[in-house]
Enzyme design. Sequence first.
Site, PDB file in Angstrom:
ATOM      1  N   ASP A  24       0.821  -1.209   0.000  1.00 30.89           N
ATOM      2  CA  ASP A  24       0.000   0.000   0.000  1.00 30.89           C
ATOM      3  C   ASP A  24       0.856   1.261   0.000  1.00 30.89           C
ATOM      4  O   ASP A  24       0.344   2.378   0.083  1.00 30.89           O
ATOM      5  CB  ASP A  24      -0.907   0.011   1.231  1.00 30.89           C
ATOM      6  CG  ASP A  24      -0.121  -0.093   2.541  1.00 30.89           C
ATOM      7  OD1 ASP A  24       0.777  -0.949   2.623  1.00 30.89           O
ATOM      8  OD2 ASP A  24      -0.406   0.676   3.477  1.00 30.89           O
ATOM      9  N   HIS A  25       2.165   1.094  -0.136  1.00 27.68           N
ATOM     10  CA  HIS A  25       3.108   2.198  -0.042  1.00 27.68           C
ATOM     11  C   HIS A  25       2.985   3.184  -1.207  1.00 27.68           C
ATOM     12  O   HIS A  25       3.540   4.283  -1.137  1.00 27.68           O
ATOM     13  CB  HIS A  25       4.536   1.664   0.022  1.00 27.68           C
ATOM     14  CG  HIS A  25       4.779   0.698   1.143  1.00 27.68           C
ATOM     15  ND1 HIS A  25       4.163  -0.525   1.213  1.00 27.68           N
ATOM     16  CD2 HIS A  25       5.579   0.792   2.233  1.00 27.68           C
ATOM     17  CE1 HIS A  25       4.574  -1.158   2.296  1.00 27.68           C
ATOM     18  NE2 HIS A  25       5.418  -0.387   2.928  1.00 27.68           N
ATOM     19  N   TYR A 143       0.396   0.087  16.081  1.00 26.00           N
ATOM     20  CA  TYR A 143       1.745   0.500  16.438  1.00 26.00           C
ATOM     21  C   TYR A 143       1.723   1.362  17.699  1.00 26.00           C
ATOM     22  O   TYR A 143       0.755   2.089  17.937  1.00 26.00           O
ATOM     23  CB  TYR A 143       2.366   1.309  15.301  1.00 26.00           C
ATOM     24  CG  TYR A 143       2.652   0.497  14.061  1.00 26.00           C
ATOM     25  CD1 TYR A 143       3.876  -0.132  13.893  1.00 26.00           C
ATOM     26  CD2 TYR A 143       1.699   0.367  13.055  1.00 26.00           C
ATOM     27  CE1 TYR A 143       4.151  -0.876  12.756  1.00 26.00           C
ATOM     28  CE2 TYR A 143       1.961  -0.372  11.912  1.00 26.00           C
ATOM     29  CZ  TYR A 143       3.186  -0.993  11.773  1.00 26.00           C
ATOM     30  OH  TYR A 143       3.446  -1.738  10.647  1.00 26.00           O
ATOM     31  N   ALA A 144       2.794   1.297  18.478  1.00 28.76           N
ATOM     32  CA  ALA A 144       2.974   2.195  19.620  1.00 28.76           C
ATOM     33  C   ALA A 144       3.831   3.356  19.145  1.00 28.76           C
ATOM     34  O   ALA A 144       5.054   3.222  18.995  1.00 28.76           O
ATOM     35  CB  ALA A 144       3.635   1.457  20.777  1.00 28.76           C
ATOM     36  N   LYS A 177      -1.011  -6.679  13.678  1.00 30.74           N
ATOM     37  CA  LYS A 177       0.365  -6.441  13.241  1.00 30.74           C
ATOM     38  C   LYS A 177       0.973  -5.364  14.114  1.00 30.74           C
ATOM     39  O   LYS A 177       0.321  -4.361  14.426  1.00 30.74           O
ATOM     40  CB  LYS A 177       0.368  -5.988  11.784  1.00 30.74           C
ATOM     41  CG  LYS A 177       1.698  -5.444  11.266  1.00 30.74           C
ATOM     42  CD  LYS A 177       1.558  -4.953   9.833  1.00 30.74           C
ATOM     43  CE  LYS A 177       2.840  -4.342   9.303  1.00 30.74           C
ATOM     44  NZ  LYS A 177       2.705  -3.917   7.875  1.00 30.74           N
ATOM     45  N   GLY A 202       7.862  -5.365   8.956  1.00 27.82           N
ATOM     46  CA  GLY A 202       9.184  -5.655   8.400  1.00 27.82           C
ATOM     47  C   GLY A 202      10.311  -4.861   9.013  1.00 27.82           C
ATOM     48  O   GLY A 202      11.459  -5.292   9.018  1.00 27.82           O
ATOM     49  N   GLY A 229       6.847  -5.415   3.996  1.00 29.28           N
ATOM     50  CA  GLY A 229       6.714  -4.703   2.745  1.00 29.28           C
ATOM     51  C   GLY A 229       8.007  -4.486   2.001  1.00 29.28           C
ATOM     52  O   GLY A 229       8.437  -5.307   1.205  1.00 29.28           O
TER      53      GLY A 229
END
Length: 268
Positions: A24-25, A143-144, A177, A202, A229
């Site tokens: 999705d980058h 994510y943190a 994730k 990753g 990714g």
Amino acid sequence: MTAGKDARLARIGTGGRHLIVPMDHGLTLGAVKGLVDIESTVDAVTRGGADAVLTQRGVADRVHPNANGAGYIAHLNGSTSIGPDESDKRLTGTVEDAIRAGADAVSFHINVGSEHEPDQITQLAEVTSEAERYGLPTLAMAYARGHDVRDDDPELFAEDLGHAVRLAEELDADVVKTAYSGSAETFGRVVESTSLPVVIAGGSKGTDRETLSMVRGAVDAGADGVSMGRSIFQHDDPEAITEAVAAVLHDDASADEAIEAAGLPVEA
């Protein structure tokens, strides 16, 4: 869990483990290496053993003809690297949009600890509720990230990552994730924070051995897969590095065994 959701989870994994290649980058970074000819990259990584490919829904028609039977995940929020705040991920689609794009699952990114956390909590809860109505699994990218996240200390960072993955479960995600905390010992704290399957991001692009050693450490800590990714789609040989990651994840290989099995060059 419904039969439909079980069936779709099986399409994005193998034996309960997940090797997902997010691409999705293009929204975030533009048409970078590996994504200009996304058709060839999708073909390569799925021939190498990727269980699923993840993109924004607008390029789904470029994914499906080249996915070699692998699963497809539609990502539902995003931001750009040249915008005012890359952590401010905004909605880019709905669950119905994802279904029309042929998705087996949806994904949503949340930065736990950021100033955008409140809005992203609300949006993730709405996505999981809508996905549940259709029997579609949700992958939460939790994510943190924020001013008070303690990422300078591996033990404390693992606690913050554990909070992020638990939040994903509390909001009814099906797979989560998150970042790798740096070692199997610390990442065990993350995995034990949730009953959900945990897959690692990753991380920064390193050598093949570094990448595969990270996957090995995560698996040893109890992780159920990777969502990797750029370390895959920007690799000189995307098919071979995917095959190597699959060897660690699905065949219990060591990093060196995986390098040899995939025919990757032995690094000095």
